[in-house]
Design a protein around this motif. Structure first.
Motif, PDB file in Angstrom:
ATOM      1  N   VAL A  57      28.715  69.042  41.773  1.00 32.29           N
ATOM      2  CA  VAL A  57      29.609  70.172  41.497  1.00 32.29           C
ATOM      3  C   VAL A  57      30.990  69.843  42.057  1.00 32.29           C
ATOM      4  CG1 VAL A  57      30.103  72.596  42.059  1.00 32.29           C
ATOM      5  CG2 VAL A  57      27.804  71.925  41.320  1.00 32.29           C
ATOM      6  N   ALA A  58      31.034  69.299  43.260  1.00 35.93           N
ATOM      7  CA  ALA A  58      32.326  68.919  43.864  1.00 35.93           C
ATOM      8  C   ALA A  58      33.017  67.832  43.049  1.00 35.93           C
ATOM      9  CB  ALA A  58      32.118  68.458  45.302  1.00 35.93           C
ATOM     10  N   ALA A  59      32.257  66.849  42.586  1.00 36.58           N
ATOM     11  CA  ALA A  59      32.850  65.783  41.767  1.00 36.58           C
ATOM     12  C   ALA A  59      33.436  66.359  40.482  1.00 36.58           C
ATOM     13  CB  ALA A  59      31.802  64.724  41.447  1.00 36.58           C
ATOM     14  N   THR A  60      32.775  67.353  39.935  1.00 39.88           N
ATOM     15  CA  THR A  60      33.273  68.005  38.733  1.00 39.88           C
ATOM     16  C   THR A  60      34.579  68.732  39.023  1.00 39.88           C
ATOM     17  OG1 THR A  60      31.002  68.294  37.954  1.00 39.88           O
ATOM     18  CG2 THR A  60      32.685  69.642  36.915  1.00 39.88           C
ATOM     19  N   ILE A  86      40.971  69.927  41.847  1.00 35.71           N
ATOM     20  CA  ILE A  86      41.222  70.226  43.260  1.00 35.71           C
ATOM     21  C   ILE A  86      41.169  68.926  44.047  1.00 35.71           C
ATOM     22  CG2 ILE A  86      40.456  71.547  45.276  1.00 35.71           C
ATOM     23  CD1 ILE A  86      38.922  73.382  43.293  1.00 35.71           C
ATOM     24  N   SER A  87      42.289  68.521  44.635  1.00 27.96           N
ATOM     25  CA  SER A  87      42.299  67.253  45.364  1.00 27.96           C
ATOM     26  C   SER A  87      42.230  67.436  46.881  1.00 27.96           C
ATOM     27  CB  SER A  87      43.546  66.442  45.000  1.00 27.96           C
ATOM     28  OG  SER A  87      44.707  67.186  45.309  1.00 27.96           O
ATOM     29  N   GLU A  88      42.620  68.579  47.381  1.00 30.80           N
ATOM     30  CA  GLU A  88      42.614  68.822  48.828  1.00 30.80           C
ATOM     31  C   GLU A  88      41.174  69.034  49.299  1.00 30.80           C
ATOM     32  OE1 GLU A  88      42.706  70.149  52.536  1.00 30.80           O
ATOM     33  OE2 GLU A  88      42.460  71.820  51.156  1.00 30.80           O
ATOM     34  N   PRO A  89      40.687  68.222  50.262  1.00 26.32           N
ATOM     35  CA  PRO A  89      39.280  68.261  50.671  1.00 26.32           C
ATOM     36  C   PRO A  89      38.772  69.640  51.104  1.00 26.32           C
ATOM     37  CG  PRO A  89      40.339  66.331  51.597  1.00 26.32           C
ATOM     38  CD  PRO A  89      41.422  67.152  50.958  1.00 26.32           C
ATOM     39  N   SER A  90      39.552  70.352  51.869  1.00 22.83           N
ATOM     40  CA  SER A  90      39.109  71.660  52.341  1.00 22.83           C
ATOM     41  C   SER A  90      38.966  72.656  51.189  1.00 22.83           C
ATOM     42  CB  SER A  90      40.091  72.193  53.391  1.00 22.83           C
ATOM     43  OG  SER A  90      39.715  73.467  53.823  1.00 22.83           O
ATOM     44  N   ALA A 119      35.665  75.663  47.296  1.00 22.50           N
ATOM     45  CA  ALA A 119      35.398  75.997  45.894  1.00 22.50           C
ATOM     46  C   ALA A 119      33.972  75.619  45.493  1.00 22.50           C
ATOM     47  CB  ALA A 119      36.408  75.296  44.992  1.00 22.50           C
ATOM     48  N   THR A 120      33.513  74.475  45.974  1.00 19.66           N
ATOM     49  CA  THR A 120      32.154  74.019  45.652  1.00 19.66           C
ATOM     50  C   THR A 120      31.115  75.009  46.166  1.00 19.66           C
ATOM     51  OG1 THR A 120      32.832  71.695  45.701  1.00 19.66           O
ATOM     52  CG2 THR A 120      30.481  72.160  46.004  1.00 19.66           C
ATOM     53  N   SER A 146      33.547  65.858  52.549  1.00 20.32           N
ATOM     54  CA  SER A 146      34.459  65.026  51.765  1.00 20.32           C
ATOM     55  C   SER A 146      34.109  63.542  51.891  1.00 20.32           C
ATOM     56  CB  SER A 146      35.883  65.279  52.227  1.00 20.32           C
ATOM     57  OG  SER A 146      36.796  64.560  51.483  1.00 20.32           O
ATOM     58  N   ALA A 147      33.686  63.131  53.073  1.00 20.54           N
ATOM     59  CA  ALA A 147      33.335  61.725  53.305  1.00 20.54           C
ATOM     60  C   ALA A 147      32.116  61.291  52.483  1.00 20.54           C
ATOM     61  CB  ALA A 147      33.077  61.487  54.783  1.00 20.54           C
ATOM     62  N   GLN A 148      31.262  62.220  52.083  1.00 22.95           N
ATOM     63  CA  GLN A 148      30.050  61.899  51.334  1.00 22.95           C
ATOM     64  C   GLN A 148      30.294  61.766  49.826  1.00 22.95           C
ATOM     65  OE1 GLN A 148      27.029  61.256  52.879  1.00 22.95           O
ATOM     66  NE2 GLN A 148      28.420  61.343  54.615  1.00 22.95           N
TER      67      GLN A 148
END
Length: 142
Positions: free
Chosen positions: A35-38, A43-47, A52-53, A86-88
């Motif tokens: 979902v995050a990759a989608t 959305i580029s900002e990690p937080s 959002a995810t 974000s690191a994952q």
């Protein structure tokens, strides 16, 4: 007549698989980073991506389903810590075509969770169909 029976049985099996997958979805932790990759296309900002995810997951899944995704020390840490989360994510970009298809489906307004489920279901149905074709080719049934 045998071809019709065999094909009818395959279609019945595929319908039952589809019904079961839709009626009783199984969500594993891997849905979270996909979902995050989608979402990462917009959305580029990690937080913000992290927030959002998990917001989509919380609003789309039942409380029990969501709890299963954030239970355990590893999953709970990633839910609480956007930097660790974000690191994952890089591990989930190793399938660029999969992520691109998810983004394309989501780009037309489909919920990312539904997109992941749809791709998984279609893949499973195609594998069953390929196995059916292969079995037809290696048996005397033509």
């Amino acid at each position: 007549m045998d071809k019709l029976i065999g094909t009818s049985m395959l279609l019945l099996l595929l319908l039952l698989i589809s019904y079961f997958a839709i009626a009783h979805p199984l969500f594993t932790w891997d849905i979270v980073p996909y979902v995050a990759a989608t979402l990462s296309a917009q959305i580029s900002e990690p937080s913000a991506l992290h927030d959002a995810t998990y917001q989509i997951l919380q609003s789309s899944l039942s409380e029990t389903q969501f709890s299963s995704l954030v239970s355990g020390p590893y999953a709970a840490d990633l839910w609480k810590n956007s930097d660790h989360f974000s690191a994952q994510l890089n591990m989930y970009y190793v399938k660029p075509l999969y992520v691109a298809v998810l983004r394309a489906i989501s780009g037309v307004g489909v919920n990312p969770i539904t997109a992941v489920m749809g791709i998984s279901l279609i893949s499973g149905l195609l594998i069953c169909s390929l196995m059916f074709q292969w079995l037809k080719s290696v048996t005397t049934w033509t």
